[in-house]
Motif scaffolding. Structure first.
Motif, PDB file in Angstrom:
ATOM      1  N   LYS A   1       0.871  -1.207   0.254  1.00 26.90           N
ATOM      2  CA  LYS A   1       0.131  -0.133   0.104  1.00 26.90           C
ATOM      3  C   LYS A   1       0.772   1.395   0.002  1.00 26.90           C
ATOM      4  O   LYS A   1       1.959   1.271   0.783  1.00 26.90           O
ATOM      5  N   VAL A   2       0.194   2.264  -0.672  1.00 25.11           N
ATOM      6  CA  VAL A   2       0.914   3.531  -0.843  1.00 25.11           C
ATOM      7  C   VAL A   2      -0.053   4.530  -0.913  1.00 25.11           C
ATOM      8  O   VAL A   2      -1.203   4.420  -1.309  1.00 25.11           O
ATOM      9  N   GLU A   3       0.300   5.535  -0.071  1.00 27.74           N
ATOM     10  CA  GLU A   3      -0.501   6.931  -0.042  1.00 27.74           C
ATOM     11  C   GLU A   3      -0.162   7.981  -0.792  1.00 27.74           C
ATOM     12  O   GLU A   3       0.898   8.300  -0.545  1.00 27.74           O
ATOM     13  N   ILE A   4      -0.816   8.587  -1.529  1.00 29.77           N
ATOM     14  CA  ILE A   4      -0.548   9.868  -2.340  1.00 29.77           C
ATOM     15  C   ILE A   4      -1.736  10.936  -2.016  1.00 29.77           C
ATOM     16  O   ILE A   4      -2.799  10.899  -1.886  1.00 29.77           O
ATOM     17  N   ASN A   5      -0.793  12.234  -1.860  1.00 25.61           N
ATOM     18  CA  ASN A   5      -1.750  13.511  -1.755  1.00 25.61           C
ATOM     19  C   ASN A   5      -1.344  14.308  -3.069  1.00 25.61           C
ATOM     20  O   ASN A   5      -0.249  14.506  -3.331  1.00 25.61           O
ATOM     21  N   TYR A   6      -2.299  14.675  -3.580  1.00 27.03           N
ATOM     22  CA  TYR A   6      -2.183  15.302  -4.966  1.00 27.03           C
ATOM     23  C   TYR A   6      -3.389  16.364  -5.133  1.00 27.03           C
ATOM     24  O   TYR A   6      -4.096  16.330  -4.532  1.00 27.03           O
ATOM     25  N   SER A   7      -2.886  17.405  -6.049  1.00 25.26           N
ATOM     26  CA  SER A   7      -3.987  18.565  -6.419  1.00 25.26           C
ATOM     27  C   SER A   7      -4.105  18.585  -7.989  1.00 25.26           C
ATOM     28  O   SER A   7      -3.265  18.175  -8.695  1.00 25.26           O
ATOM     29  N   VAL A   8      -5.295  18.901  -8.299  1.00 24.05           N
ATOM     30  CA  VAL A   8      -5.454  19.039  -9.820  1.00 24.05           C
ATOM     31  C   VAL A   8      -6.261  20.721  -9.761  1.00 24.05           C
ATOM     32  O   VAL A   8      -7.346  20.649  -9.288  1.00 24.05           O
ATOM     33  N   THR A   9      -5.745  21.355 -10.598  1.00 26.66           N
ATOM     34  CA  THR A   9      -6.249  22.568 -10.953  1.00 26.66           C
ATOM     35  C   THR A   9      -6.869  22.598 -12.449  1.00 26.66           C
ATOM     36  O   THR A   9      -5.942  22.186 -13.427  1.00 26.66           O
ATOM     37  N   LYS A  10      -8.150  22.957 -12.739  1.00 29.70           N
ATOM     38  CA  LYS A  10      -8.594  22.852 -14.067  1.00 29.70           C
ATOM     39  C   LYS A  10      -9.633  23.909 -14.408  1.00 29.70           C
ATOM     40  O   LYS A  10     -10.189  24.399 -13.367  1.00 29.70           O
ATOM     41  N   PRO A  11     -10.072  24.079 -15.645  1.00 32.24           N
ATOM     42  CA  PRO A  11     -11.104  24.914 -15.795  1.00 32.24           C
ATOM     43  C   PRO A  11     -12.606  24.269 -15.148  1.00 32.24           C
ATOM     44  O   PRO A  11     -12.772  23.150 -15.242  1.00 32.24           O
ATOM     45  N   LYS A  12     -13.243  25.263 -14.424  1.00 31.33           N
ATOM     46  CA  LYS A  12     -14.589  24.920 -13.645  1.00 31.33           C
ATOM     47  C   LYS A  12     -15.480  24.079 -14.647  1.00 31.33           C
ATOM     48  O   LYS A  12     -16.128  23.221 -13.937  1.00 31.33           O
ATOM     49  N   ASP A  13     -15.755  24.218 -15.767  1.00 31.18           N
ATOM     50  CA  ASP A  13     -16.776  23.824 -16.741  1.00 31.18           C
ATOM     51  C   ASP A  13     -16.357  22.455 -17.401  1.00 31.18           C
ATOM     52  O   ASP A  13     -16.984  21.943 -18.216  1.00 31.18           O
ATOM     53  N   ARG A  14     -15.003  21.779 -16.848  1.00 34.68           N
ATOM     54  CA  ARG A  14     -14.602  20.563 -17.743  1.00 34.68           C
ATOM     55  C   ARG A  14     -14.479  19.606 -16.625  1.00 34.68           C
ATOM     56  O   ARG A  14     -14.243  19.679 -15.425  1.00 34.68           O
ATOM     57  N   VAL A  15     -14.634  18.292 -17.343  1.00 39.11           N
ATOM     58  CA  VAL A  15     -14.431  17.035 -16.518  1.00 39.11           C
ATOM     59  C   VAL A  15     -13.018  16.506 -16.896  1.00 39.11           C
ATOM     60  O   VAL A  15     -12.800  16.551 -18.163  1.00 39.11           O
ATOM     61  N   VAL A  16     -12.335  16.167 -16.075  1.00 41.65           N
ATOM     62  CA  VAL A  16     -10.940  15.853 -16.184  1.00 41.65           C
ATOM     63  C   VAL A  16     -10.752  14.409 -15.540  1.00 41.65           C
ATOM     64  O   VAL A  16     -11.321  14.086 -14.648  1.00 41.65           O
ATOM     65  N   ARG A  17      -9.721  13.560 -16.429  1.00 43.35           N
ATOM     66  CA  ARG A  17      -9.459  12.193 -15.991  1.00 43.35           C
ATOM     67  C   ARG A  17      -7.877  12.237 -15.764  1.00 43.35           C
ATOM     68  O   ARG A  17      -7.209  12.884 -16.825  1.00 43.35           O
ATOM     69  N   CYS A  18      -7.581  11.646 -14.580  1.00 50.02           N
ATOM     70  CA  CYS A  18      -5.953  11.593 -14.370  1.00 50.02           C
ATOM     71  C   CYS A  18      -5.725  10.214 -14.059  1.00 50.02           C
ATOM     72  O   CYS A  18      -6.575   9.479 -13.341  1.00 50.02           O
TER      73      CYS A  18
END
Length: 127
Positions: A61-78
């Motif tokens: 097991k590994v734990e990750i903390n991340y952030s994503v900034t994107k346009p408010k009107d878009r759906v994003v896949r990472c």
């Protein structure tokens, strides 16, 4: 010309030419531009994903903390992935950042097939 102690002529002093400065500046600007382009290959403009921290919890097991900034009107896949010491992928999952939010900060645990040594969020793209 000045003579040295041995009676031979001293080497002529080299003169600095402004052309060397111009050539150096052109090379530096080109190198910076190339580095900038290569750093942003395969990224969608307006979407920024950043791995903030990761912690190896156990061999599985590994734990990750991340952030994503994107346009408010878009759906994003990472893609969120973990790798071992040989950079072989030991965990991989996709996350969806829904429309209506422009910034998320998440902490997620991944089950790994072997002990992870690093984790990252990457390859974010609008759907």
């Amino acid at each position: 010309m000045a003579m040295s102690d041995t009676g031979t002529r001293a080497p002529a002093a080299r003169r600095f030419s402004p052309a060397y400065l111009v050539i150096g500046l052109v090379v530096a600007v080109a190198a910076f531009g190339w580095a900038y382009v290569m750093a942003h290959v395969n990224q969608t403009p307006g979407i920024v994903a950043e791995t903030l921290t990761y912690r190896v919890v156990s061999d599985a097991k590994v734990e990750i903390n991340y952030s994503v900034t994107k346009p408010k009107d878009r759906v994003v896949r990472c893609a969120v992935r973990a790798v071992d010491t040989n950079f072989a992928e030991v965990a991989n999952t996709e996350v969806i950042i829904p429309r209506g939010t422009s910034y998320v900060n998440r902490t997620q645990q991944l089950q790994t097939t072997a002990r992870a040594t690093a984790a990252q969020v990457k390859d974010c793209a609008a759907l």
